[in-house]
Design a protein around this motif. Sequence first.
Motif, mmCIF file in Angstrom:
data_model
loop_
_atom_site.group_PDB
_atom_site.id
_atom_site.type_symbol
_atom_site.label_atom_id
_atom_site.label_comp_id
_atom_site.label_asym_id
_atom_site.label_seq_id
_atom_site.Cartn_x
_atom_site.Cartn_y
_atom_site.Cartn_z
ATOM 1 N N TRP A 161 -1.018 -11.716 -7.043
ATOM 2 C CA TRP A 161 -1.560 -11.088 -5.854
ATOM 3 C C TRP A 161 -2.218 -9.761 -6.194
ATOM 4 O O TRP A 161 -1.816 -9.085 -7.147
ATOM 5 C CB TRP A 161 -0.445 -10.790 -4.850
ATOM 6 N N THR A 162 -3.182 -9.364 -5.373
ATOM 7 C CA THR A 162 -3.621 -7.971 -5.349
ATOM 8 C C THR A 162 -3.653 -7.500 -3.907
ATOM 9 O O THR A 162 -3.868 -8.292 -2.971
ATOM 10 C CB THR A 162 -5.023 -7.752 -5.973
ATOM 11 N N VAL A 163 -3.394 -6.207 -3.742
ATOM 12 C CA VAL A 163 -3.533 -5.557 -2.440
ATOM 13 C C VAL A 163 -4.405 -4.325 -2.643
ATOM 14 O O VAL A 163 -4.104 -3.480 -3.493
ATOM 15 C CB VAL A 163 -2.169 -5.147 -1.851
ATOM 16 N N ARG A 164 -5.487 -4.252 -1.873
ATOM 17 C CA ARG A 164 -6.372 -3.089 -1.909
ATOM 18 C C ARG A 164 -6.059 -2.201 -0.709
ATOM 19 O O ARG A 164 -5.978 -2.698 0.422
ATOM 20 C CB ARG A 164 -7.844 -3.517 -1.877
ATOM 21 N N PRO A 165 -5.863 -0.901 -0.924
ATOM 22 C CA PRO A 165 -5.517 -0.019 0.199
ATOM 23 C C PRO A 165 -6.594 -0.008 1.278
ATOM 24 O O PRO A 165 -7.784 -0.165 0.992
ATOM 25 C CB PRO A 165 -5.396 1.360 -0.450
ATOM 26 N N SER A 166 -6.174 0.184 2.510
ATOM 27 C CA SER A 166 -7.125 0.407 3.596
ATOM 28 C C SER A 166 -7.705 1.810 3.456
ATOM 29 O O SER A 166 -7.102 2.690 2.816
ATOM 30 C CB SER A 166 -6.424 0.286 4.944
ATOM 31 N N ALA A 199 -7.246 -1.516 -5.962
ATOM 32 C CA ALA A 199 -6.306 -2.611 -5.727
ATOM 33 C C ALA A 199 -5.206 -2.566 -6.786
ATOM 34 O O ALA A 199 -5.436 -2.177 -7.934
ATOM 35 C CB ALA A 199 -7.030 -3.949 -5.781
ATOM 36 N N ARG A 200 -4.021 -2.978 -6.391
ATOM 37 C CA ARG A 200 -2.882 -3.071 -7.309
ATOM 38 C C ARG A 200 -2.404 -4.512 -7.364
ATOM 39 O O ARG A 200 -2.460 -5.250 -6.376
ATOM 40 C CB ARG A 200 -1.745 -2.162 -6.838
ATOM 41 N N GLY A 201 -1.911 -4.917 -8.545
ATOM 42 C CA GLY A 201 -1.489 -6.288 -8.749
ATOM 43 C C GLY A 201 0.010 -6.471 -8.584
ATOM 44 O O GLY A 201 0.801 -5.561 -8.877
ATOM 45 N N TYR A 202 0.403 -7.659 -8.154
ATOM 46 C CA TYR A 202 1.815 -8.000 -7.948
ATOM 47 C C TYR A 202 2.054 -9.447 -8.359
ATOM 48 O O TYR A 202 1.189 -10.307 -8.181
ATOM 49 C CB TYR A 202 2.220 -7.813 -6.476
ATOM 50 N N THR A 203 3.232 -9.700 -8.904
ATOM 51 C CA THR A 203 3.616 -11.048 -9.319
ATOM 52 C C THR A 203 4.954 -11.395 -8.692
ATOM 53 O O THR A 203 5.869 -10.555 -8.657
ATOM 54 C CB THR A 203 3.717 -11.126 -10.854
ATOM 55 N N GLU A 204 5.074 -12.619 -8.200
ATOM 56 C CA GLU A 204 6.325 -13.063 -7.593
ATOM 57 C C GLU A 204 7.371 -13.344 -8.671
ATOM 58 O O GLU A 204 7.047 -13.850 -9.740
ATOM 59 C CB GLU A 204 6.082 -14.316 -6.764
#
Length: 261
Positions: A161-166, A199-204
């Motif tokens: 996953w990545t999440v980019r800040p608003s 954006a920051r990355g995340y792994t389950e």
Amino acid sequence: MHTADLLRTGEFGYTRDGAPAGFADLLPGFTAQDRLGVVALEPGDVLRAAPLLLACVGAFYEEMRAAESDFYLYPDFFVFHVGGLTGRHSPLDVWPQSKEVVVPPDPQELLAAVNDRGVTRLVLPVGPGAGGVVMLHAAQLAARRLRTVLTTAPVRGEHTWTVRPSPASVPLIRRCARISADLLGGERAERFADRAPDARGYTELSADEALSALCAAGTTDASLGFTGEYRARAGLSDKVLDRDRFTVAAPPVRGTGGAGA
């Protein structure tokens, strides 16, 4: 302006395996009753989790606004600092200071702190993990209660996953980095501030992988957190404690992807 009025989950950017996704894909069934925990082994770990954390803050307030017109609440989100304070995270709505939980470098103490606060979604720092020992009941409780476990991961490395800040969340991340400069170091704090829009990355992680990541916090005390006086007065022998002792296997060796800003 308070974060309750600033943050909207739809204004963050989400991808899964490089394809556009949504908040509900990343954290299915998330509600205002969820309790989020972020583990920090070193300064900067929470800043890597900040886009995800603030998206969750936005989701909390969106649900509250839909249900009530007059409230003054903060989400039950916690930072677990291992070995000492790693940052000051009030700009990320980790409030009040009692939610900045400092624990010793002991996996069982860390796991107990997570369980005792009823955490349902957990974010762990990137790292190779380790073998270790925790209490069996604590491991089983975490496996039943935690609905999602993620680890931070470099966007250029392995991640799901990545999440980019608003846009509204970027100044909050910058402020968090700057008020933690004495812990991060001035230059590193500015690097984190400069990267606030990224954006920051995340792994389950699976339950077993999560326990291994928690064991990277250090070594569990042989008495599993019981003091000598308590053990003596309660008659807790090694045999009694051994029934509640669970060995976490060390994970296969693989690259960590680094832990820069």
